[in-house]
Scaffold this active site. Structure first.
Site, PDB file in Angstrom:
ATOM      1  N   LEU A 134     -21.496   5.920  -6.847  1.00 44.57           N
ATOM      2  CA  LEU A 134     -20.091   6.324  -6.807  1.00 44.57           C
ATOM      3  C   LEU A 134     -19.537   6.466  -8.225  1.00 44.57           C
ATOM      4  CD1 LEU A 134     -17.439   6.753  -5.093  1.00 44.57           C
ATOM      5  CD2 LEU A 134     -17.074   4.286  -5.263  1.00 44.57           C
ATOM      6  N   ARG A 165     -18.129  -5.926  -0.266  1.00 40.11           N
ATOM      7  CA  ARG A 165     -17.515  -6.864  -1.232  1.00 40.11           C
ATOM      8  C   ARG A 165     -17.703  -8.328  -0.848  1.00 40.11           C
ATOM      9  NH1 ARG A 165     -12.450  -2.799  -2.390  1.00 40.11           N
ATOM     10  NH2 ARG A 165     -13.449  -1.695  -4.114  1.00 40.11           N
ATOM     11  N   ARG A 170     -28.360 -37.698 -17.864  1.00 44.38           N
ATOM     12  CA  ARG A 170     -28.023 -37.818 -19.291  1.00 44.38           C
ATOM     13  C   ARG A 170     -27.251 -39.124 -19.553  1.00 44.38           C
ATOM     14  NH1 ARG A 170     -28.567 -35.884 -24.555  1.00 44.38           N
ATOM     15  NH2 ARG A 170     -26.566 -35.749 -25.623  1.00 44.38           N
ATOM     16  N   GLY A 191     -23.014 -29.716 -22.535  1.00 43.51           N
ATOM     17  CA  GLY A 191     -22.784 -29.870 -23.982  1.00 43.51           C
ATOM     18  C   GLY A 191     -23.546 -28.795 -24.748  1.00 43.51           C
ATOM     19  N   GLU A 217     -18.216  -3.596  -8.021  1.00 38.98           N
ATOM     20  CA  GLU A 217     -17.703  -3.303  -6.663  1.00 38.98           C
ATOM     21  C   GLU A 217     -16.183  -3.440  -6.608  1.00 38.98           C
ATOM     22  OE1 GLU A 217     -19.901  -4.426  -3.203  1.00 38.98           O
ATOM     23  OE2 GLU A 217     -21.787  -4.351  -4.294  1.00 38.98           O
ATOM     24  N   GLY A 218     -15.561  -3.010  -7.682  1.00 37.57           N
ATOM     25  CA  GLY A 218     -14.114  -3.059  -7.787  1.00 37.57           C
ATOM     26  C   GLY A 218     -13.695  -4.243  -8.630  1.00 37.57           C
TER      27      GLY A 218
HETATM   28  N1  COS Z   1     -10.788   2.325   4.386  1.00 37.65           N
HETATM   29  C1  COS Z   1     -10.565   3.566   4.861  1.00 37.65           C
HETATM   30  N2  COS Z   1      -9.816   4.489   4.209  1.00 37.65           N
HETATM   31  C2  COS Z   1      -9.281   4.110   3.046  1.00 37.65           C
HETATM   32  C3  COS Z   1      -9.458   2.830   2.492  1.00 37.65           C
HETATM   33  C4  COS Z   1     -10.243   1.916   3.228  1.00 37.65           C
HETATM   34  N3  COS Z   1     -10.456   0.690   2.771  1.00 37.65           N
HETATM   35  N4  COS Z   1      -8.795   2.750   1.318  1.00 37.65           N
HETATM   36  C5  COS Z   1      -8.208   3.939   1.130  1.00 37.65           C
HETATM   37  N5  COS Z   1      -8.498   4.766   2.178  1.00 37.65           N
HETATM   38  C6  COS Z   1      -8.040   6.135   2.382  1.00 37.65           C
HETATM   39  C7  COS Z   1      -6.512   6.195   2.397  1.00 37.65           C
HETATM   40  O1  COS Z   1      -6.040   5.965   3.712  1.00 37.65           O
HETATM   41  C8  COS Z   1      -6.245   7.606   1.917  1.00 37.65           C
HETATM   42  O2  COS Z   1      -6.447   8.479   3.011  1.00 37.65           O
HETATM   43  P1  COS Z   1      -5.680   9.908   3.100  1.00 37.65           P
HETATM   44  O3  COS Z   1      -6.241  10.759   2.010  1.00 37.65           O
HETATM   45  O4  COS Z   1      -6.018  10.403   4.448  1.00 37.65           O
HETATM   46  O5  COS Z   1      -4.215   9.598   2.922  1.00 37.65           O
HETATM   47  C9  COS Z   1      -7.361   7.842   0.917  1.00 37.65           C
HETATM   48  O6  COS Z   1      -8.422   6.931   1.264  1.00 37.65           O
HETATM   49  C10 COS Z   1      -6.932   7.609  -0.505  1.00 37.65           C
HETATM   50  O7  COS Z   1      -6.467   6.281  -0.576  1.00 37.65           O
HETATM   51  P2  COS Z   1      -5.573   5.718  -1.772  1.00 37.65           P
HETATM   52  O8  COS Z   1      -4.433   6.654  -2.016  1.00 37.65           O
HETATM   53  O9  COS Z   1      -5.268   4.290  -1.506  1.00 37.65           O
HETATM   54  O10 COS Z   1      -6.594   5.841  -3.002  1.00 37.65           O
HETATM   55  P3  COS Z   1      -6.398   5.481  -4.523  1.00 37.65           P
HETATM   56  O11 COS Z   1      -6.861   6.629  -5.329  1.00 37.65           O
HETATM   57  O12 COS Z   1      -5.042   4.911  -4.784  1.00 37.65           O
HETATM   58  O13 COS Z   1      -7.533   4.351  -4.745  1.00 37.65           O
HETATM   59  C11 COS Z   1      -8.494   2.175  -4.780  1.00 37.65           C
HETATM   60  C12 COS Z   1      -7.600   3.190  -4.052  1.00 37.65           C
HETATM   61  C13 COS Z   1      -8.003   1.869  -6.177  1.00 37.65           C
HETATM   62  C14 COS Z   1      -8.424   0.930  -3.914  1.00 37.65           C
HETATM   63  C15 COS Z   1      -9.947   2.712  -4.836  1.00 37.65           C
HETATM   64  O14 COS Z   1     -10.077   3.805  -5.713  1.00 37.65           O
HETATM   65  C16 COS Z   1     -10.951   1.650  -5.251  1.00 37.65           C
HETATM   66  O15 COS Z   1     -11.361   0.821  -4.435  1.00 37.65           O
HETATM   67  N6  COS Z   1     -11.384   1.668  -6.523  1.00 37.65           N
HETATM   68  C17 COS Z   1     -12.462   0.799  -6.981  1.00 37.65           C
HETATM   69  C18 COS Z   1     -13.762   1.497  -6.772  1.00 37.65           C
HETATM   70  C19 COS Z   1     -14.914   0.557  -6.845  1.00 37.65           C
HETATM   71  O16 COS Z   1     -14.945  -0.475  -6.206  1.00 37.65           O
HETATM   72  N7  COS Z   1     -15.911   0.957  -7.624  1.00 37.65           N
HETATM   73  C20 COS Z   1     -17.125   0.222  -7.767  1.00 37.65           C
HETATM   74  C21 COS Z   1     -18.193   0.871  -6.981  1.00 37.65           C
HETATM   75  S1  COS Z   1     -19.687   0.028  -7.070  1.00 37.65           S
HETATM   76  S2  COS Z   1     -20.677   1.204  -8.317  1.00 37.65           S
END
Ligand code: COS
Length: 418
Positions: A124, A243, A268, A340, A364-365
């Site tokens: 991702l 997660r 120790r 220590g 993972e975030g």
């Molecule tokens: N389950 C299902 N759908 C989800 C969801 C979830 N947990 N979270 C968000 N969505 C959906 C939303 O409902 C929205 O849908 P619509 O487009 O139909 O409205 C869409 O996804 C976009 O959601 P949102 O606006 O909340 O997205 P953001 O860009 O604000 O991002 C975060 C949300 C920051 C939470 C997300 O980008 C994230 O988790 N980032 C971290 C990524 C990560 O963990 N990376 C490490 C990967 S391991 S290499």
């Protein structure tokens, strides 16, 4: 509190404990030093029938839940955090197929992952797209009956070791996160290259690589599901299930560090007595053990809620990840302190726990993102709360008019003199 677990989870935990003690602990320091992939552990896990347990039975797995996955990751991480994630990342890589694949795709890719014959990875993140996962730039364009993929992925855990990669690419850049699609790319596909290996602070036995795609052609049938544009949700739903595994890794690391610290401080001797017999040390150890138990129970209950299909999976997953990883960082740092000067050198196993723990707050975030997920969920719940209580902020009574404090002259002041 093992007895609080359901019997299946207890059984998984006991078997993983055996593998951790027999096959992981003896090689943990060496794997950290050489950065070799823990293939001997993969074999031990296959022999113990623990690979791919989360995959449904109809595709060769055991239909185990997130709770079962967590207890296995916890036990492995107690001996080595790198091995814990090398195992858990197979769940991260295969959840997108379980959640979004067609029947044919599940039959095609899952059985080899379930048996442990093939490892799988999750692609991702990119160099410029980490927390803001929706801004990824890797492109996949349909050309005839093939997708042509171009772009680069970053932080690919199990990169190189894995045979199957779930890659998120934009099939419609004009649609933002709604234009992202999950596509499976198999190792050896022309145009797909595993690039630079990162030189990490911890979890050093697990390869984390860049992935490069240059006019990489895969059959249209490798698009997960039968529709483009479902990738972002697929990735988010995957992370909701994965997660807790990171949280379990954190609990395992913290538990392992605590046990080393207890052993060291009880052996120790200083000032003619064991270091552990000092109350200041006991208090530290008491706090460490208490926070680990709290984290463990939060991980287990989040995993159970997810397995039960309760709404709010994202919030629970984020809560346990943020809490357990913060606990792991604190506990492993305190464990180094308890060793220590010896804690600060590589002759002892403890500094590795601290290095391994740090990544659980990041990958993972990042924990800041977990707090954002929790905050957004609570904001929604707050709307529900106000209608439930039928109270709006403007309905709260007006504050009473401020009363004038009596001046310190006059009767009061005179009274105080008498
Ligand atoms: N389950 C299902 N759908 C989800 C969801 C979830 N947990 N979270 C968000 N969505 C959906 C939303 O409902 C929205 O849908 P619509 O487009 O139909 O409205 C869409 O996804 C976009 O959601 P949102 O606006 O909340 O997205 P953001 O860009 O604000 O991002 C975060 C949300 C920051 C939470 C997300 O980008 C994230 O988790 N980032 C971290 C990524 C990560 O963990 N990376 C490490 C990967 S391991 S290499």
């Amino acid at each position: 509190m093992k007895e609080l677990l359901p019997p299946e989870a207890r059984d998984y935990k006991e078997r993983a404990h055996e593998v951790a003690e027999q096959a992981v602990r003896p090689v943990a320091a060496e794997l950290d030093r050489t950065r070799e992939y823990p293939w001997s552990v993969v074999k031990a896990l296959r022999d113990a029938d623990l690979m791919g347990i989360w995959i449904p039975e109809e595709y060769g797995g055991q239909s185990a839940g997130v709770l079962d996955l967590c207890v296995v990751v916890e036990e492995l991480s107690r001996a080595c955090g790198g091995v814990g994630v090398a195992y858990a990342v197979n769940a991260l890589g295969s959840f997108p197929i379980i959640l979004g694949g067609t029947e044919e795709q599940k039959q095609r890719w899952l059985p080899a992952v379930a048996s442990g014959e093939k490892l799988i990875a999750f692609g991702l993140s990119e160099m410029a797209s980490g927390s803001d996962a929706g801004s990824l730039r890797t492109r996949a364009e349909l050309d005839g009956d093939e997708y042509v993929i171009n772009g680069d992925k970053k932080w690919n855990t199990n990169g190189g070791a894995a045979s199957i990669y779930t890659v998120y690419a934009s099939t419609r850049p004009d649609r933002g996160s709604r234009g992202i699609s999950p596509i499976v790319v198999e190792k050896g596909t022309p145009g797909f290259e595993v690039g630079k290996r990162e030189d990490l602070m911890g979890i050093r036995c697990v390869p984390v690589h860049e992935l490069h795609f240059r006019d990489c052609r895969v059959p249209q049938g490798n698009l997960l599901g039968d529709q483009e544009g479902r990738g972002f949700k697929n990735a988010m739903m995957t992370l909701d299930r994965a997660r807790p595994g990171v949280a379990a890794q954190a609990v395992g690391l913290a538990q392992g560090a605590l046990e080393w610290a207890m052993r060291y401080t009880s052996e120790r001797q200083q000032f003619g007595q064991s270091v552990m017999s000092f109350q200041a040390i006991q208090f530290m150890i008491a706090d460490m053990a208490t926070s680990i138990e709290a984290a463990r129970q939060l991980v287990y209950s989040a995993a159970r809620a997810i397995d039960a299909g309760e709404s709010g999976a994202s919030k629970y997953a984020a809560m346990c990840k943020v809490f357990a990883s913060d606990v792991a960082m604190k506990v492993t740092t305190d464990a180094v302190q308890l060793f220590g000067g010896y804690g600060y050198c590589r002759d002892y196993p403890i500094e590795k726990y601290m290095r391994d723990a740090k990544i659980t707050q990041i990958y993972e975030g990042a924990n800041q993102i977990q707090r954002l997920v929790i905050g957004r969920a609570l904001t929604k719940e707050a709307t529900g709360l106000s209608s439930m209580l039928d109270v709006k902020v403007e309905h709260f009574p007006e504050p009473a008019e401020e009363k004038q404090e009596p001046a310190l002259t006059g009767a009061g002041a005179e009274g105080s003199k008498s």
